[in-house]
Enzyme design. Structure first.
Site, PDB file in Angstrom:
ATOM      1  N   LYS A 278      10.122  -7.203  -6.461  1.00 54.35           N
ATOM      2  CA  LYS A 278       9.722  -7.219  -7.867  1.00 54.35           C
ATOM      3  C   LYS A 278      10.880  -7.706  -8.738  1.00 54.35           C
ATOM      4  O   LYS A 278      12.043  -7.558  -8.352  1.00 54.35           O
ATOM      5  CB  LYS A 278       9.341  -5.795  -8.311  1.00 54.35           C
ATOM      6  CG  LYS A 278       8.019  -5.298  -7.774  1.00 54.35           C
ATOM      7  CD  LYS A 278       7.727  -3.891  -8.247  1.00 54.35           C
ATOM      8  CE  LYS A 278       6.398  -3.378  -7.737  1.00 54.35           C
ATOM      9  NZ  LYS A 278       5.224  -4.120  -8.214  1.00 54.35           N
ATOM     10  N   ARG A 352      -2.523  -0.416  -0.808  1.00 58.41           N
ATOM     11  CA  ARG A 352      -3.738  -0.503   0.015  1.00 58.41           C
ATOM     12  C   ARG A 352      -3.419  -0.368   1.501  1.00 58.41           C
ATOM     13  O   ARG A 352      -4.252   0.072   2.285  1.00 58.41           O
ATOM     14  CB  ARG A 352      -4.474  -1.815  -0.308  1.00 58.41           C
ATOM     15  CG  ARG A 352      -3.709  -3.058   0.048  1.00 58.41           C
ATOM     16  CD  ARG A 352      -4.216  -4.285  -0.686  1.00 58.41           C
ATOM     17  NE  ARG A 352      -3.724  -4.364  -2.061  1.00 58.41           N
ATOM     18  CZ  ARG A 352      -4.063  -5.320  -2.914  1.00 58.41           C
ATOM     19  NH1 ARG A 352      -4.905  -6.281  -2.554  1.00 58.41           N
ATOM     20  NH2 ARG A 352      -3.583  -5.320  -4.138  1.00 58.41           N
TER      21      ARG A 352
HETATM   22  N1  BES Z   1       2.519  -0.170  -7.623  1.00 60.00           N
HETATM   23  C1  BES Z   1       2.126  -1.499  -7.892  1.00 60.00           C
HETATM   24  C2  BES Z   1       1.097  -1.585  -9.020  1.00 60.00           C
HETATM   25  C3  BES Z   1       1.603  -1.375 -10.411  1.00 60.00           C
HETATM   26  C4  BES Z   1       2.393  -2.322 -11.021  1.00 60.00           C
HETATM   27  C5  BES Z   1       1.247  -0.259 -11.109  1.00 60.00           C
HETATM   28  C6  BES Z   1       2.818  -2.136 -12.320  1.00 60.00           C
HETATM   29  C7  BES Z   1       1.663  -0.080 -12.420  1.00 60.00           C
HETATM   30  C8  BES Z   1       2.459  -1.022 -13.021  1.00 60.00           C
HETATM   31  C9  BES Z   1       1.485  -2.128  -6.660  1.00 60.00           C
HETATM   32  O1  BES Z   1       2.025  -1.733  -5.454  1.00 60.00           O
HETATM   33  C10 BES Z   1       1.692  -3.599  -6.776  1.00 60.00           C
HETATM   34  O2  BES Z   1       2.799  -4.017  -6.745  1.00 60.00           O
HETATM   35  N2  BES Z   1       0.599  -4.344  -6.921  1.00 60.00           N
HETATM   36  C11 BES Z   1       0.667  -5.740  -7.081  1.00 60.00           C
HETATM   37  C12 BES Z   1      -0.437  -6.348  -6.244  1.00 60.00           C
HETATM   38  C13 BES Z   1      -0.347  -7.832  -6.121  1.00 60.00           C
HETATM   39  C14 BES Z   1       0.836  -8.215  -5.260  1.00 60.00           C
HETATM   40  C15 BES Z   1      -1.630  -8.344  -5.513  1.00 60.00           C
HETATM   41  C16 BES Z   1       0.484  -6.070  -8.556  1.00 60.00           C
HETATM   42  O3  BES Z   1      -0.322  -5.392  -9.217  1.00 60.00           O
HETATM   43  O4  BES Z   1       1.173  -6.956  -9.044  1.00 60.00           O
HETATM   44 MN    MN Z   2       3.700  -2.894  -4.885  1.00 61.52          MN
END
Ligand code: BES
Ligand code: MN
Ligand code: ZN
Length: 497
Positions: A278, A352
């Site tokens: 990230k 997931r």
């Molecule tokens: N934990 C995150 C989702 C999230 C991000 C929750 C920001 C709250 C605030 C999750 O694991 C994630 O990173 N999801 C990705 C999925 C994508 C790679 C398809 C996302 O939402 O960017």
């Molecule tokens: Mn994630």
């Protein structure tokens, strides 16, 4: 904060109540609520309104001292807006305003005598829950890791709610306090730093709950997870030095043969994104990626305190998502516990990957229903903002009793949800050239494709997925966990008893 019920009648009047402060409502057109009228034999409240010192607008307040003929030391006038009707919003605002004044009062006890039975479309139980939740929120401090603790409000510590005293209101108060206690645990776990709130810490918290409320708690270690062939869950933990924990917590309050409700929580105690790392800014907030797990544990605290007559099983899949030489790479293919192979195209779509194995594990309990709770997708925040959690169930184009049940539990508890779709078209987006499924969809509808991915692992029981990415915590200056969706989950369970 100590809460009680205080019922007033012709013998036991609000005028004669000995207390540090009694809070009553006034309206915008200078009209008094019933309780305010009772205290106004001397005409001093009417006189104060005439001066214009209080507008009656929602949240405005005016403190009067030594009102003639009133036993309470102080009378706090609280604006409730239009006399036409008390709304959920104006009532909540008035409670917030009253509680704020109570926090710095030179008295330790007070009575809140707002019109709790007159809120439009809401019952007295809702009002009781609102008062308790707002009051508990106002004294909540997240200073567990500060060497100098935040100043604790010195004011009111004993708050009496002026409502009829009967079995219904007594139960509502007990439920409100249990929910507030559950939310406190969820907030505390969320706010703790991720070097402290590790998978091991979550497991220890579950064990402590087990001791306190006689839950059966089992913690599965890596070896056992390998034996169960949880290849998907284990792939997420590869890059981490912290051992994964798979927590199973049981409250068997119903008949032994009754099918249990199973709550499944995402417990990523820190989500760096893994190799699909990230961006830096705001990454600290990914300590909140265990809030699904935290809300399952918080809900268990609430149901343990209430001794709910229902069988409830909690499953928490906990690990970190870290990059390292041993971490899972984009392109890796893993085999999940139910045999489906998954091509991991993005290691940041890890929620997931841990949930699918937890959902397969849930099959062994022959559940009446499985509810999974997860900070799953940033896209859910884009879609719904911070007001509603997203919910997903099968049979999307049909009237769905389970979605209705969750939605009304949300409304009832002020912890609202909004339904979003899954279905064949979203599954199409998850096709992989090399495995049964990809862990991310083609662009568009990222919350829906995430939910559709999970659906593949839930075909043996009724199931609801709750995406709490937008509701579990606040960002910015007021950063902190909210304790959601403990109110919705607890209400859902209470309604099933
Ligand atoms: N934990 C995150 C989702 C999230 C991000 C929750 C920001 C709250 C605030 C999750 O694991 C994630 O990173 N999801 C990705 C999925 C994508 C790679 C398809 C996302 O939402 O960017
Ligand atoms: Mn994630
Ligand atoms: Zn995550």
């Amino acid at each position: 904060m100590d809460f009680s019920i205080k019922a007033f009648d012709t013998k036991n009047t609000i005028t004669s109540a000995k207390t540090g402060c009694v809070a009553v409502a006034v309206f915008e057109n200078k009209k008094l609520s019933q309780a305010a009228q009772s205290l106004d034999a001397s005409g001093e409240i009417t006189a104060a309104l005439k001066t214009g010192d209080i507008s009656g607008k929602p949240g405005s307040t005016l403190m009067l001292r030594g009102v003639t003929g009133v036993a309470a030391e102080r009378v706090l006038l609280v604006g409730l807006g239009s006399v036409e009707g008390v709304t959920e919003k104006s009532f909540t605002g008035a409670v917030q305003a009253a509680v704020k004044v109570f926090a710095t009062l030179g008295a330790t006890d007070a009575i809140i005598a707002l019109p709790m039975t007159e809120v439009k479309e809401r019952d007295v139980n809702w009002a009781i829950r609102t008062v308790v939740q707002v009051a508990r929120d106002s004294v909540y401090r997240s200073d567990a890791q500060k060497s100098k603790k935040d100043p604790v409000p010195t004011g009111v510590r004993k708050l009496a709610l002026a409502v009829p005293n009967n079995a219904g209101t007594k139960l509502a108060l007990a439920q409100a306090i249990a929910i507030a206690n559950g939310m406190q645990l969820t907030k505390d776990l969320g706010n703790l730093s991720p070097n402290i709130c590790t998978p091991t810490y979550l497991a220890e918290t579950a064990k402590k709950l087990g001791k306190d409320y006689k839950f059966n708690v089992e913690v599965l270690e890596r070896k056992q997870l390998e034996a169960l062939k949880m290849g998907s869950f284990l792939s997420v933990t590869n890059g981490s030095e912290q051992p994964p924990k798979f927590i199973v917590i049981k409250h068997m309050g119903g008949k032994p043969k009754d099918a249990p409700v199973v709550l499944v929580g995402k417990g990523i105690t820190f989500d760096t994104g893994g190799i699909s790392i990230k961006p830096g800014p705001g990454m600290d907030e990914m300590k909140y990626d265990m809030c699904g797990a935290g809300s399952v544990l918080g809900t268990f605290r609430a149901i343990g305190e209430l001794g709910l007559k229902l069988n409830v099983i909690g499953i928490v899949a906990a690990c970190e998502n870290m990059p390292s030489g041993r971490a899972t790479k984009p392109g890796d293919i893993v085999t999940s516990m139910n045999g489906l192979t998954i091509e991991i195209l993005n290691t940041d779509a890890e929620g997931r990957l841990i949930l699918c194995d937890a959902l397969t594990y849930a099959e062994r309990f022959n559940p009446a229903v499985v509810v999974d709770v997860a900070t799953l997708t940033g896209a859910c925040v884009v879609a719904l903002g911070h007001h509603n959690s997203g919910i997903f169930t099968r049979d999307d184009d049909q009237h769905n009793a389970l979605a209705d049940e969750i939605t009304s539990a949300g409304k009832q508890s002020g912890d609202t949800v909004w339904r979003l779709p899954i279905g064949e078209q979203y599954n199409e987006q998850l096709k992989s050239n090399f495995a049964d499924l990809a862990n991310i969809g083609t662009p568009g509808g990222a919350s829906c494709t995430a939910a559709a991915f999970l659906e593949n692992f839930t075909r043996k029981y009724p199931w609801v997925h709750v995406d709490i990415a937008g509701t579990a915590w606040r960002s910015g200056g007021n950063k902190g966990a909210t304790g959601r969706p403990v109110p919705m989950l607890t209400s859902f369970l209470i309604n099933r008893t």
